[in-house]
Each structure stands twice: as structure tokens, then as C-alpha cells.
Write a protein that holds these residues in place. Sequence first.
Motif, PDB file in Angstrom:
ATOM      1  N   ALA A 207      -2.374 144.079 -29.295  1.00 28.31           N
ATOM      2  CA  ALA A 207      -2.735 143.086 -30.308  1.00 28.31           C
ATOM      3  C   ALA A 207      -1.522 142.710 -31.153  1.00 28.31           C
ATOM      4  O   ALA A 207      -1.307 141.530 -31.471  1.00 28.31           O
ATOM      5  CB  ALA A 207      -3.854 143.635 -31.195  1.00 28.31           C
ATOM      6  N   GLY A 208      -0.711 143.688 -31.504  1.00 25.75           N
ATOM      7  CA  GLY A 208       0.483 143.415 -32.301  1.00 25.75           C
ATOM      8  C   GLY A 208       1.491 142.571 -31.553  1.00 25.75           C
ATOM      9  O   GLY A 208       2.104 141.657 -32.121  1.00 25.75           O
ATOM     10  N   SER A 209       1.685 142.859 -30.264  1.00 23.76           N
ATOM     11  CA  SER A 209       2.626 142.078 -29.464  1.00 23.76           C
ATOM     12  C   SER A 209       2.204 140.620 -29.383  1.00 23.76           C
ATOM     13  O   SER A 209       3.021 139.707 -29.573  1.00 23.76           O
ATOM     14  CB  SER A 209       2.726 142.676 -28.055  1.00 23.76           C
ATOM     15  N   LEU A 210       0.936 140.402 -29.110  1.00 28.32           N
ATOM     16  CA  LEU A 210       0.441 139.019 -29.016  1.00 28.32           C
ATOM     17  C   LEU A 210       0.547 138.320 -30.367  1.00 28.32           C
ATOM     18  O   LEU A 210       0.902 137.135 -30.439  1.00 28.32           O
ATOM     19  CB  LEU A 210      -0.997 139.027 -28.518  1.00 28.32           C
ATOM     20  N   ALA A 211       0.273 139.051 -31.444  1.00 29.07           N
ATOM     21  CA  ALA A 211       0.342 138.455 -32.780  1.00 29.07           C
ATOM     22  C   ALA A 211       1.767 138.040 -33.121  1.00 29.07           C
ATOM     23  O   ALA A 211       1.996 136.946 -33.659  1.00 29.07           O
ATOM     24  CB  ALA A 211      -0.190 139.447 -33.825  1.00 29.07           C
ATOM     25  N   VAL A 212       2.738 138.890 -32.835  1.00 27.83           N
ATOM     26  CA  VAL A 212       4.143 138.559 -33.114  1.00 27.83           C
ATOM     27  C   VAL A 212       4.580 137.358 -32.280  1.00 27.83           C
ATOM     28  O   VAL A 212       5.256 136.440 -32.782  1.00 27.83           O
ATOM     29  CB  VAL A 212       5.058 139.767 -32.839  1.00 27.83           C
ATOM     30  N   THR A 213       4.189 137.345 -31.018  1.00 27.08           N
ATOM     31  CA  THR A 213       4.546 136.221 -30.147  1.00 27.08           C
ATOM     32  C   THR A 213       4.009 134.904 -30.698  1.00 27.08           C
ATOM     33  O   THR A 213       4.727 133.898 -30.771  1.00 27.08           O
ATOM     34  CB  THR A 213       4.002 136.456 -28.729  1.00 27.08           C
ATOM     35  N   LEU A 214       2.751 134.911 -31.086  1.00 29.02           N
ATOM     36  CA  LEU A 214       2.140 133.686 -31.617  1.00 29.02           C
ATOM     37  C   LEU A 214       2.728 133.303 -32.966  1.00 29.02           C
ATOM     38  O   LEU A 214       2.849 132.114 -33.286  1.00 29.02           O
ATOM     39  CB  LEU A 214       0.632 133.868 -31.721  1.00 29.02           C
ATOM     40  N   LEU A 215       3.102 134.298 -33.756  1.00 34.77           N
ATOM     41  CA  LEU A 215       3.699 134.021 -35.059  1.00 34.77           C
ATOM     42  C   LEU A 215       5.051 133.325 -34.916  1.00 34.77           C
ATOM     43  O   LEU A 215       5.400 132.430 -35.702  1.00 34.77           O
ATOM     44  CB  LEU A 215       3.871 135.334 -35.838  1.00 34.77           C
ATOM     45  N   LEU A 216       5.816 133.705 -33.900  1.00 36.52           N
ATOM     46  CA  LEU A 216       7.138 133.114 -33.686  1.00 36.52           C
ATOM     47  C   LEU A 216       7.087 131.806 -32.903  1.00 36.52           C
ATOM     48  O   LEU A 216       8.048 131.033 -32.922  1.00 36.52           O
ATOM     49  CB  LEU A 216       8.038 134.104 -32.940  1.00 36.52           C
TER      50      LEU A 216
ATOM     51  N   PRO B 253       5.809 128.774 -33.233  1.00 30.58           N
ATOM     52  CA  PRO B 253       6.120 127.458 -33.815  1.00 30.58           C
ATOM     53  C   PRO B 253       7.600 127.194 -34.039  1.00 30.58           C
ATOM     54  O   PRO B 253       7.985 126.040 -34.259  1.00 30.58           O
ATOM     55  CB  PRO B 253       5.353 127.480 -35.148  1.00 30.58           C
ATOM     56  N   GLN B 254       8.442 128.219 -34.000  1.00 33.41           N
ATOM     57  CA  GLN B 254       9.865 128.021 -34.244  1.00 33.41           C
ATOM     58  C   GLN B 254      10.644 127.659 -32.995  1.00 33.41           C
ATOM     59  O   GLN B 254      11.842 127.380 -33.072  1.00 33.41           O
ATOM     60  CB  GLN B 254      10.456 129.304 -34.850  1.00 33.41           C
ATOM     61  N   PHE B 255       9.963 127.626 -31.833  1.00 34.92           N
ATOM     62  CA  PHE B 255      10.681 127.471 -30.568  1.00 34.92           C
ATOM     63  C   PHE B 255      10.063 126.357 -29.717  1.00 34.92           C
ATOM     64  O   PHE B 255       8.990 125.845 -30.047  1.00 34.92           O
ATOM     65  CB  PHE B 255      10.713 128.822 -29.845  1.00 34.92           C
ATOM     66  N   PRO B 256      10.748 125.960 -28.638  1.00 34.83           N
ATOM     67  CA  PRO B 256      10.434 124.683 -27.986  1.00 34.83           C
ATOM     68  C   PRO B 256       9.014 124.474 -27.482  1.00 34.83           C
ATOM     69  O   PRO B 256       8.558 123.326 -27.426  1.00 34.83           O
ATOM     70  CB  PRO B 256      11.435 124.646 -26.818  1.00 34.83           C
ATOM     71  N   LEU B 257       8.297 125.518 -27.083  1.00 30.29           N
ATOM     72  CA  LEU B 257       6.948 125.280 -26.568  1.00 30.29           C
ATOM     73  C   LEU B 257       6.037 124.638 -27.610  1.00 30.29           C
ATOM     74  O   LEU B 257       5.075 123.961 -27.266  1.00 30.29           O
ATOM     75  CB  LEU B 257       6.328 126.594 -26.073  1.00 30.29           C
ATOM     76  N   TRP B 258       6.361 124.824 -28.877  1.00 28.46           N
ATOM     77  CA  TRP B 258       5.554 124.235 -29.944  1.00 28.46           C
ATOM     78  C   TRP B 258       5.637 122.717 -29.930  1.00 28.46           C
ATOM     79  O   TRP B 258       4.757 122.034 -30.478  1.00 28.46           O
ATOM     80  CB  TRP B 258       5.998 124.793 -31.289  1.00 28.46           C
ATOM     81  N   GLN B 259       6.664 122.170 -29.302  1.00 28.04           N
ATOM     82  CA  GLN B 259       6.794 120.716 -29.223  1.00 28.04           C
ATOM     83  C   GLN B 259       5.605 120.073 -28.512  1.00 28.04           C
ATOM     84  O   GLN B 259       5.307 118.896 -28.734  1.00 28.04           O
ATOM     85  CB  GLN B 259       8.079 120.344 -28.481  1.00 28.04           C
ATOM     86  N   LEU B 260       4.937 120.838 -27.671  1.00 25.89           N
ATOM     87  CA  LEU B 260       3.831 120.280 -26.905  1.00 25.89           C
ATOM     88  C   LEU B 260       2.658 119.855 -27.778  1.00 25.89           C
ATOM     89  O   LEU B 260       1.823 119.053 -27.355  1.00 25.89           O
ATOM     90  CB  LEU B 260       3.357 121.295 -25.851  1.00 25.89           C
ATOM     91  N   VAL B 261       2.574 120.393 -28.999  1.00 30.07           N
ATOM     92  CA  VAL B 261       1.472 119.998 -29.883  1.00 30.07           C
ATOM     93  C   VAL B 261       1.949 119.083 -31.005  1.00 30.07           C
ATOM     94  O   VAL B 261       1.182 118.805 -31.934  1.00 30.07           O
ATOM     95  CB  VAL B 261       0.773 121.246 -30.472  1.00 30.07           C
ATOM     96  N   GLN B 262       3.171 118.603 -30.911  1.00 31.42           N
ATOM     97  CA  GLN B 262       3.706 117.695 -31.914  1.00 31.42           C
ATOM     98  C   GLN B 262       3.521 116.244 -31.460  1.00 31.42           C
ATOM     99  O   GLN B 262       3.919 115.893 -30.351  1.00 31.42           O
ATOM    100  CB  GLN B 262       5.199 117.962 -32.145  1.00 31.42           C
ATOM    101  N   PRO B 263       2.928 115.382 -32.282  1.00 31.71           N
ATOM    102  CA  PRO B 263       2.701 113.988 -31.881  1.00 31.71           C
ATOM    103  C   PRO B 263       3.977 113.260 -31.467  1.00 31.71           C
ATOM    104  O   PRO B 263       3.954 112.420 -30.561  1.00 31.71           O
ATOM    105  CB  PRO B 263       2.084 113.358 -33.135  1.00 31.71           C
TER     106      PRO B 263
END
Length: 454
Positions: free
Chosen positions: A331-340, A342-352
Motif C-alpha cells: 500500500a505504501g509503495s503504490l501510495a508513493v508512486t501515485l503521489l509522485l 503528477p510531477q512526471f510525464p505520464l500526468w500529461q495524459l490528463v492535461q487538456p
Amino acid sequence: MGWRIWALSGVLFFLYALVSLRTHERLLSNSYDLGIFEQAIRSYAHGELPVSELKGPDFPLLGDHFHPILALLAPFYWVWPSPKTLLVAQAALVAASAIPLALWARRSLGRLAGLIIGSSYGLSWGVASAVGFDFHEVAFAAPLLACSLCALGQGRLRAAAAWALPLLLVKEDLGLTVIAIGLVIAWRGNRRIGLATAGIGLAGTLLTLFLILPAFSPTGSFGYWDRLGDPAGAEQGLAGTLYHYTIGLITPVTKVSTLLFVLAPTLFLALRSPLVWVAVPTLVWRFASNNSFNWGTGFHYSLVLMTIVFAAFVDALVRRGQVASLRRYLAGSLAVTLLLLPQFPLWQLVQPATWRATPRLGAARDVMRLIPDGATVQASTNLVPQLTNRTSVSLFGWAGSRPNPGWIMVDTQVPDERRWPLSHTAEQAALHTALANGYTEVANKNGFVLLQRN
């Protein structure tokens, strides 16, 4: 039979390909490195040794870095001669590297653990940084390392050695990683296979660095030795060198931050596994480099590290064997991954903005269509990968580019933070010089200027 893990890998492939292709379509890919690697694979596809006009006229790339494994992409390039071939191939290779990690976790820790490990690794910041920045040969290293370290963690030492040895064909620094894997194999109980693997890794590294690369290099030597030292070390003598390779490995603070970021998705449990030693060569050469780009969390540099620490994470979880703590760590590993995330390129997929069409993109393609196939071109760094599949293109404003090209295309409105190698003022001066020396303006549309040599 683990079909969910294969489905997870398919989803990751889709996400990686989507972010890479959309980045390229928005003119956000670069000459260094997507343009260089396409020129390499285009050479292989034509049955030639790899050269890159971006590094210099007919520059032999096997004198720059040793990555003959790229030739495996040539058949795909025959079918689809495009930089998108490289980006899709990279997405497939990196997505495939999640499979052995997730299957090992599933087999040893349960079905849910397999899915969480696969997801945490696949969405981790180091992987996202790699697939979000052009194409690089280390994409081949990810599945090879994952298979090798998973075999090593499960006691299949011959398989671990067999998967590790092809890393010698991916890049010259990975020979040191092969040595580390061999030493861990020896420590885990098979000294003969382990020392043989380490010996082959050492021999391959020495052969590459001191014979193959110098033989192809125009300078007669490996061109990156000067990055592995402190520029002031020669003036400060032995004391300066010792400082650089001790305290200098953890200063400035960026290096420590990167190390913490590398270990954070595993909640630092990876440190309890001997597999984490395989990361040491990569960490040392990166932090010993005097190139500050090597110290941080950007670009592709942490892909190899992410594969290693997640393998070490699974190994450490298997060693602990406590169900309650296992759930907390997952649970901690998944939480840290999800927390980080938005700072990296995959987050671009949800940006208009990622999906918004702009008139400039259409204008760029309209202007590029005026350049005939086979032409010699100098172009802005963000335009180079759009032209590498059908022209001989080099970088506008770089002294090493082929002189007097038939065409020059410049994006005059590119933001300052993406400009390279010329500032806006220097770029305008270079365009005026070209016009004064026999070039004619053919098009000027939405900031894209096209010149043709008379």
C-alpha cells in the motif's frame, strides 16, 4: 495463469505509447536524442553502420556510444520508416519489463501483490521520465535487467547470467552492471557462473571502452572520459580527486534527492536485498559525472535504477514473509508512486493542453511539406525529429552541422527554456546571415521560417 499481469502490461504499453507519440506530435521531441537514434536505425535499415548527421557530417555513432542492439529495430523501420517506430518500440520494451517483476511477486506473494508491484513499477517516476523523453537505447536494458534480476532472486542463477550478458550490447556502461550481477550470483552460491559472468562483463567493458569505441571515434578515443571527473580536480591534485569521488558523490544536494527518489517507491525496503548492489555502478557514474543533467530525476537516466530497485523490493518482501507488513509495504509503495505521478510525464495524459490542437502545429506541417525528400536541411532542435525519416538533417546554429544545406527551417517562437543551441537573438542573427549569403525565404507562417539556398 497471470492474464491480469499481461493485461496490465498492455495498459502500460498503451499509456507509454500515447504520451510518447503525443509529445512528438506536439513538436516537443528533440534532435538530441530522438533525431540521433532515428538516424542510427535508419542507417541499420539501409544495411549500413549507424551514422548521425546531428553529431557531425557522417559521424559514426559506434564511436560515440556502443549500442549495436539497436539493429534489432531495423526490420520494424522497414515497415514503418518513422520516429514513431522508435517510440512505440520503446513503449513495448519498457512495458514488457513489468511482466517478470509482477509474475515473480504474484508467484511468491500472491495475486494482489503481483498487480500492485507491476502497477507501482510501471507508473513509477523513473519509468515515466524515460518514456516521456524521446527514445533511448536503455529501453532494451529494462526487460533484460528485469528478467535477469527476477531469475537471480528466485535462485535460477544460470538464467540470471544468460539474461544479463546481452546488456553488453545495449550501452558501454552496462558492462559494469553485468559485473555487479556476476558478483551477486557468486555471492548467492554459484561462484563459477558468477565469476565467469563478472569476467565477461569486465572483458566486454574494457574491449568496448578501449578498443571498439576509439576505433570508430573520429578523435581516436572514448569521448566522455572528461565527464567522469571534477573539472577542478587537475588543479587541486590528488586531494581534489579524492574529494570528488567521496564527498563529491553526494554533493550537491540534488544527488541525495535523486537517491531518495529512487528508493522512495520501495519505502527503502530495497536496501535489505543484495540485488540493490546492482544499482551501484549506475549511481557512481552518474554522481561522479560533471554533467549536472546526470544528477537529477529528469530524462531517461533512472529507468535502469527503477528496474533494479523494484526487483530488490520484491526480493526483500519475499525474505520478510510477513503478511501484515507485506500489505503495508504494498500500500505504501503504490501510495508513493501515485503521489509522485503528477510531477512526471505520464500526468500529461490528463492535461487538456496535451490534446488541444493549435494552428501552429498545422502550420509547421504545411511548411515542412515544402521540403523535398532527400534534401539536406538544418532545422531547430524540435523540428529535427519531424524530418529525420526523409531528409539529411542537422541542427541549425551548431558549428558541427553540415554547412550550406539546401534548406533551413527554424521555429522562431519556441520558448526560451527549449531553445538550443542558439538564443533568440543569435538565431535571428543567423537567419539574417543566411539571407545575406544566398538563401531566399520560401515561407514564414506562424513563426516557422523556411529558407532555400539559391
